[in-house]
Design a protein around this motif. Sequence first.
Motif, PDB file in Angstrom:
ATOM      1  N   CYS A 377      25.682 -23.330 -38.629  1.00  0.00           N
ATOM      2  CA  CYS A 377      27.256 -23.364 -38.867  1.00  0.00           C
ATOM      3  C   CYS A 377      27.745 -23.879 -40.334  1.00  0.00           C
ATOM      4  O   CYS A 377      28.668 -23.344 -40.591  1.00  0.00           O
ATOM      5  CB  CYS A 377      27.880 -24.600 -37.733  1.00  0.00           C
ATOM      6  SG  CYS A 377      27.872 -23.979 -36.106  1.00  0.00           S
ATOM      7  N   HIS A 378      26.980 -24.795 -40.941  1.00  0.00           N
ATOM      8  CA  HIS A 378      27.312 -25.051 -42.052  1.00  0.00           C
ATOM      9  C   HIS A 378      27.259 -24.143 -43.049  1.00  0.00           C
ATOM     10  O   HIS A 378      28.019 -23.788 -43.869  1.00  0.00           O
ATOM     11  CB  HIS A 378      26.685 -26.531 -42.381  1.00  0.00           C
ATOM     12  CG  HIS A 378      27.179 -27.105 -43.740  1.00  0.00           C
ATOM     13  ND1 HIS A 378      28.289 -27.491 -43.915  1.00  0.00           N
ATOM     14  CD2 HIS A 378      26.283 -27.292 -44.899  1.00  0.00           C
ATOM     15  CE1 HIS A 378      28.484 -28.151 -45.130  1.00  0.00           C
ATOM     16  NE2 HIS A 378      27.349 -27.885 -45.925  1.00  0.00           N
ATOM     17  N   LEU A 379      26.138 -23.335 -42.669  1.00  0.00           N
ATOM     18  CA  LEU A 379      25.864 -22.334 -43.769  1.00  0.00           C
ATOM     19  C   LEU A 379      26.810 -21.256 -43.648  1.00  0.00           C
ATOM     20  O   LEU A 379      27.323 -20.603 -44.768  1.00  0.00           O
ATOM     21  CB  LEU A 379      24.291 -21.587 -43.117  1.00  0.00           C
ATOM     22  CG  LEU A 379      23.989 -20.550 -43.992  1.00  0.00           C
ATOM     23  CD1 LEU A 379      22.981 -20.595 -45.200  1.00  0.00           C
ATOM     24  CD2 LEU A 379      23.297 -19.368 -42.858  1.00  0.00           C
ATOM     25  N   ARG A 380      27.148 -21.132 -42.297  1.00  0.00           N
ATOM     26  CA  ARG A 380      28.206 -19.895 -42.341  1.00  0.00           C
ATOM     27  C   ARG A 380      29.605 -20.369 -42.817  1.00  0.00           C
ATOM     28  O   ARG A 380      30.378 -19.408 -43.104  1.00  0.00           O
ATOM     29  CB  ARG A 380      28.535 -19.504 -40.760  1.00  0.00           C
ATOM     30  CG  ARG A 380      27.209 -19.166 -40.079  1.00  0.00           C
ATOM     31  CD  ARG A 380      27.419 -19.139 -38.729  1.00  0.00           C
ATOM     32  NE  ARG A 380      25.861 -18.534 -38.065  1.00  0.00           N
ATOM     33  CZ  ARG A 380      25.739 -18.962 -36.772  1.00  0.00           C
ATOM     34  NH1 ARG A 380      26.408 -19.704 -36.011  1.00  0.00           N
ATOM     35  NH2 ARG A 380      24.431 -18.751 -36.331  1.00  0.00           N
ATOM     36  N   ARG A 381      29.565 -21.523 -42.765  1.00  0.00           N
ATOM     37  CA  ARG A 381      31.220 -22.163 -43.050  1.00  0.00           C
ATOM     38  C   ARG A 381      31.178 -21.964 -44.599  1.00  0.00           C
ATOM     39  O   ARG A 381      32.187 -21.620 -45.364  1.00  0.00           O
ATOM     40  CB  ARG A 381      31.288 -23.498 -42.576  1.00  0.00           C
ATOM     41  CG  ARG A 381      32.565 -24.297 -42.987  1.00  0.00           C
ATOM     42  CD  ARG A 381      32.826 -25.107 -41.745  1.00  0.00           C
ATOM     43  NE  ARG A 381      33.282 -24.445 -40.897  1.00  0.00           N
ATOM     44  CZ  ARG A 381      34.797 -24.698 -40.299  1.00  0.00           C
ATOM     45  NH1 ARG A 381      35.231 -25.216 -40.819  1.00  0.00           N
ATOM     46  NH2 ARG A 381      35.207 -23.754 -39.517  1.00  0.00           N
ATOM     47  N   SER A 382      30.449 -22.745 -45.295  1.00  0.00           N
ATOM     48  CA  SER A 382      30.389 -22.953 -46.597  1.00  0.00           C
ATOM     49  C   SER A 382      29.383 -21.871 -47.758  1.00  0.00           C
ATOM     50  O   SER A 382      29.459 -22.099 -48.780  1.00  0.00           O
ATOM     51  CB  SER A 382      30.262 -24.391 -47.119  1.00  0.00           C
ATOM     52  OG  SER A 382      29.323 -24.814 -46.203  1.00  0.00           O
ATOM     53  N   PHE A 383      28.641 -21.077 -46.979  1.00  0.00           N
ATOM     54  CA  PHE A 383      27.798 -20.319 -47.804  1.00  0.00           C
ATOM     55  C   PHE A 383      28.126 -19.057 -47.798  1.00  0.00           C
ATOM     56  O   PHE A 383      28.258 -18.397 -48.791  1.00  0.00           O
ATOM     57  CB  PHE A 383      26.320 -20.490 -47.612  1.00  0.00           C
ATOM     58  CG  PHE A 383      25.526 -19.831 -48.114  1.00  0.00           C
ATOM     59  CD1 PHE A 383      25.289 -20.118 -49.732  1.00  0.00           C
ATOM     60  CD2 PHE A 383      24.747 -18.798 -47.804  1.00  0.00           C
ATOM     61  CE1 PHE A 383      24.528 -19.280 -50.548  1.00  0.00           C
ATOM     62  CE2 PHE A 383      23.892 -17.872 -48.772  1.00  0.00           C
ATOM     63  CZ  PHE A 383      23.696 -18.305 -49.790  1.00  0.00           C
ATOM     64  N   ALA A 384      28.019 -18.132 -46.588  1.00  0.00           N
ATOM     65  CA  ALA A 384      28.338 -16.615 -46.596  1.00  0.00           C
ATOM     66  C   ALA A 384      29.314 -16.527 -45.388  1.00  0.00           C
ATOM     67  O   ALA A 384      29.539 -17.177 -44.716  1.00  0.00           O
ATOM     68  CB  ALA A 384      26.943 -16.161 -45.924  1.00  0.00           C
ATOM     69  N   ALA A 385      30.412 -15.802 -45.940  1.00  0.00           N
ATOM     70  CA  ALA A 385      31.514 -15.243 -45.228  1.00  0.00           C
ATOM     71  C   ALA A 385      31.152 -13.809 -44.604  1.00  0.00           C
ATOM     72  O   ALA A 385      31.079 -12.889 -45.581  1.00  0.00           O
ATOM     73  CB  ALA A 385      32.870 -15.357 -45.666  1.00  0.00           C
ATOM     74  N   LEU A 457      38.641 -14.642 -48.150  1.00  0.00           N
ATOM     75  CA  LEU A 457      39.314 -15.370 -49.522  1.00  0.00           C
ATOM     76  C   LEU A 457      39.189 -16.804 -48.849  1.00  0.00           C
ATOM     77  O   LEU A 457      39.377 -17.771 -49.720  1.00  0.00           O
ATOM     78  CB  LEU A 457      40.541 -14.408 -49.605  1.00  0.00           C
ATOM     79  CG  LEU A 457      40.439 -13.254 -50.504  1.00  0.00           C
ATOM     80  CD1 LEU A 457      41.934 -12.790 -50.404  1.00  0.00           C
ATOM     81  CD2 LEU A 457      40.049 -13.590 -51.667  1.00  0.00           C
ATOM     82  N   ALA A 458      39.819 -16.985 -47.780  1.00  0.00           N
ATOM     83  CA  ALA A 458      39.874 -18.011 -47.200  1.00  0.00           C
ATOM     84  C   ALA A 458      38.803 -19.138 -47.341  1.00  0.00           C
ATOM     85  O   ALA A 458      38.952 -20.467 -47.545  1.00  0.00           O
ATOM     86  CB  ALA A 458      40.793 -18.241 -45.788  1.00  0.00           C
ATOM     87  N   SER A 459      37.681 -18.663 -46.797  1.00  0.00           N
ATOM     88  CA  SER A 459      36.692 -19.546 -46.888  1.00  0.00           C
ATOM     89  C   SER A 459      35.942 -19.950 -47.813  1.00  0.00           C
ATOM     90  O   SER A 459      36.308 -19.301 -48.973  1.00  0.00           O
ATOM     91  CB  SER A 459      35.505 -18.820 -45.904  1.00  0.00           C
ATOM     92  OG  SER A 459      34.597 -18.348 -46.860  1.00  0.00           O
TER      93      SER A 459
END
Lengths: 601, 327, 227
Positions: A377-385, A457-459
């Motif tokens: 979850c953390h990866l998807r949130r702050s690493f890859a969109a 863009l938002a992430s």
Amino acid sequence: MGFDQKKARLLALAVAICTLLAIFAPSLIAPQGMDELGSPYLPPGPGHVLGTNDIGQDLLSELVFGARASLLVGLLSALIATAAGALAGALAGYFRGRTDALLMGLTDMFLAIPGLPLIIILAAFLGPGMGNIVFVISLLSWAPTARIIRSKVLELREQEFILNARCLGAGNLYLIFRHILPNTGDLILAKAILAAAAGMMAEAGLSFLGLGDPVSKSWGGMIHDAFSCGALTNGAYWWYLPPIFCLSLFVLAFSIISNAFLQANQNPSMSAGNYYGRNPSKAKEVDYSASPAPALLHFENHSVSFPQRTGDVVQAVQGLDLTVQTNEKIAVLGLSGSGKSLLLLSIIGVNLPKGNYSGRVLACGEDVRGMSQGELCHLRRSFAAYTPQGIGNGLNPVMKIEQQIMECIPRANKKNGQTAAELLARAGLDEPERTAGNYPHRLSGGMKEKVLAAMALASPAKIILADEPTKALDEDSCKAVTKAFASMKDRAMIAVTHDLNFARAVATRVLVLHQGRIVEDAPASVFFKNALHPFSLALLQAVAMEGWKLEEVNKAPSMEAQKQEACSFIRECPFAWEKCRNRPPLLNRGDQKIRCWRYAA
Amino acid sequence: MRRFSGLARYAVVLLVIVSAQFFLFRAMPGDPLIHVLGEEGYLLASMNPEEMARLRVEYGLDKPLPLQFASYLWETAHGRLGWSSTWNMPVFRIIMDRLPWTILLMFPSIMLSVFFSALLGTWAGWTNDSLPQKWVTGFFLLLYSFPGYCLALLLAAALGFGCAIFPTGGMVPLGSPGQGFSLLDAARHMALPVLSLALSGTAYKFLVMKSAVMGITDQEYVLTAVAKGLSPFRVAVFHVFPNALPQLIHLAAMSLGHMVSGALLIEVVFSWNGMGVLMHEAVMTRDYPLLMGSFLVLTFCVMLANALADLLHKAVDPRVRDGAYGV
Amino acid sequence: MLLKSRDIKKTYPVPGKTRKKVVQALGDLEIQQGARIGLMGVSGVGKTTLGLILAGLVRPDSGRVLFRDKPLHRLRGPQWKTMRKSIQMVFQHPESAFDPRWKIRKSLEEPFKIHGLPIEKSGLASALEEMGLPEGVLDRYPSQLSGGELQRAALARALCLKPDLVVLDEPTSMLDPLTQSRILAVIQKSLKRRNTACLFITHNLHVAKAVCSQCYVLEDGRLENLF
């Protein structure tokens, strides 16, 4: 519900045998006739395995004869109801228009009426008797079948093979009986089995109220007798328990068999395993912003293969080695079905179909595959969109655009962050305020793609994974979307695309995949001037926007592929020669990497 | 596709059913008076031809058929559903006495079953691979194959007579003379019938809800939501469930007819003085006006609830609000 | 003149929409024997509906379609049968172009069976060969073939009755560019060889330019000559 086909078939066989025996030869199994009377209210014992009832009849025998009545009513009513329902559904769905309106009006009515009260009224009017009961029950149970068959036929009718057959000169009857009904066959069978279960239940309910056939007593009738003679109060459990359990056992068996049939009918590839909800465990915070020495993203011998039912193995991705640097923008080109989308999904570890995965995918040095749910979850949130295709339904239909965009912003960034409208404006939407408060179904494909770009863009993600962002958009939308993606200067990107204009405008590096392997890897400027691999050339030629020349490839017939070892492009390659029977390695040539023997030193 | 939209559709269905009842009466073999008076009453009356003629005029059976039909429709629309000869009372009044009892049984059962099927169905569809999910699904599949009244019988036998925890009948009207009103007592009487009805209602809704949620899980917008990095719980609550909600409402409305059927039988098991027992008695005494009236009132209630569900559906799905489906 | 249409109009309800969809093609469209005609237009303008009307599968509300100088939608009996043999259509979605329960062989034999013609074993193979497919495809199910292979097989089926006109409704738009260009080349070659006319419906100008000798565009309910 998790019954596989084999077990379901065995179960079906067992049920069929029981049913046949009970219907055609009840006196063979039953230990006694119904006219032999013993002492009343005997509990289960050696003489009477299931005990006796109030007038001393053997309950096991009564159960067997009851099975005959119950099953007969269930099967007969299922037969009639399914035949009528399938016919009505097929006619309504095939002819549509007035036939449809009339039949479906009738169906709606029968669906809305509370069933049992109507059965009671009709049974009371018509009087007892098995024929009447079968008639009444089938009258009430054809409607759901008609509904389902109709929608299936409506769906089939739009299939192009039906139109094709009509175009070849096939008549209505031919179409209904050769194409449409055979294709609904499994569904009809499944519904018929369910209808038999429903028919048995309805009959039991009717008999329980004392409206059953007094001549041949069914299981429901036994329950009625037991209940009205007060077996509940005087503790004669052996009287009412066996019919109840027999009834539900058969209903259960019928539902399981029907379910198995329905699942067999479904396309197995559609039901790929989604593991979204599994293993929720606490996250170990990995700091992606610290950007240590390892590369942003690194694939190491990444392979994916899917074993088929036939025993073949489909290699989707084979031995992929790839390093993505910060701010690098990669366009991935290739044929459809060459494992490109899988490449994107395996980075965020989501929605992966069941198969064999090997090798490593390292995000900032951390292997994605070893991560827990929380870490992912953390990866998807702050690493890859990840942005799916805009023409699909990548946006939640019942949530406002604004909320969907704001969800991408982690809580910590929310206070100093931008509003959804600003992000939409940055993504190139004309009326950002109005769009933000809207629902997705009011937007066109191009607008949806821009909304998805705004979400990227938002992430705070460092890398954007875009799956065919310009697919099936008209030219103006294509340009706008390309512009939106080109404006994301400060992120890395992997974009799967067929659109060379997009690749040219956005990418700094181009990757060409063929049958799961990289065949060419080059900086964008070099690639568009001087692509080297024959497959890349063919691709470029095919999609080149100016002066499209149609060229048929002359296959080298002697060069038929020996699947595994040969170069994957050998069958279509105009330059194929003897050496191509062995797979070429990835050869370096300046900035370019090419997998072709032509460029071997 | 559908020629009538919204409420008009239900009105048409009701009209058709009302008319069908009228013609069913007339199409029955024998004198229509039998069905009005009951067999005994008819036999008594048939001794006296003058009395018969008087009754015929009284019930309007001497007029031409279309006129009879018109006056029948007029009467039905005003709630005058006929005269029950066994009760010697207007049918409508008997039904109005009994209907609240059935509703008292139905309402909590529907609420409970919708709540639990929504909760468990979403959970089971979302965690499709887990072991507890399989057990729960198996349990509900088993429950689904138990008719509601069989479940009621088992519960009554086990908890009512076996352990004598709950009463199995003898619910008295609230506030009737000589009885102190006690909420606890009412709850104790309601426990078993509501439990069996709610359980059997939940089983079906759970299974449908689970497969609906599984279908939604395969949709691309769920992939988008997961790829955003939302927690599985958040995805389930904000992205999966809201999309399954319209289906749940539709499902609850569609299964209402089922629940009514189940309730009628369960009432008989627990001697619950509602519509079920009333209809049962009406069948036994061949009281056709009462039977028909009960059916009509029940159908009306189900239609009403369906219409409400349609409105609710509109409220939760923006696509329906925009008329994108033409519901 | 093989086919000629004038001022076609068709109105039909769309599920889920309150307003009916109106498809209009004012103006003349003419197809000579052996001509390759393009039909362009943005999505939703009614190209497919017009194609279905010209292929005789949908009856227009008003307007005229003449097939060999006879009104197309009034043909009956043997004349209708002949017309059904002479006009074929290939659609956009190759994955639904074949009955999923039938092997390709059975689907390819279907046109002969419907028209009561003898089936030549070698004929099927050579038809596939012409489309660049190996004979082994015949014993496979549609789900075992790729989109490109299916579309080739669909073309083989459409051409096996030796029609005079083939209506191609975006036959390559669902395929990737490389497959697309290969199939277009095959189409062009075999249409030329057989002197079969085609109406090629597409929204891609480059495709239209590559395949067609003449092209109409459907815009605001009118047919204009593009080139």
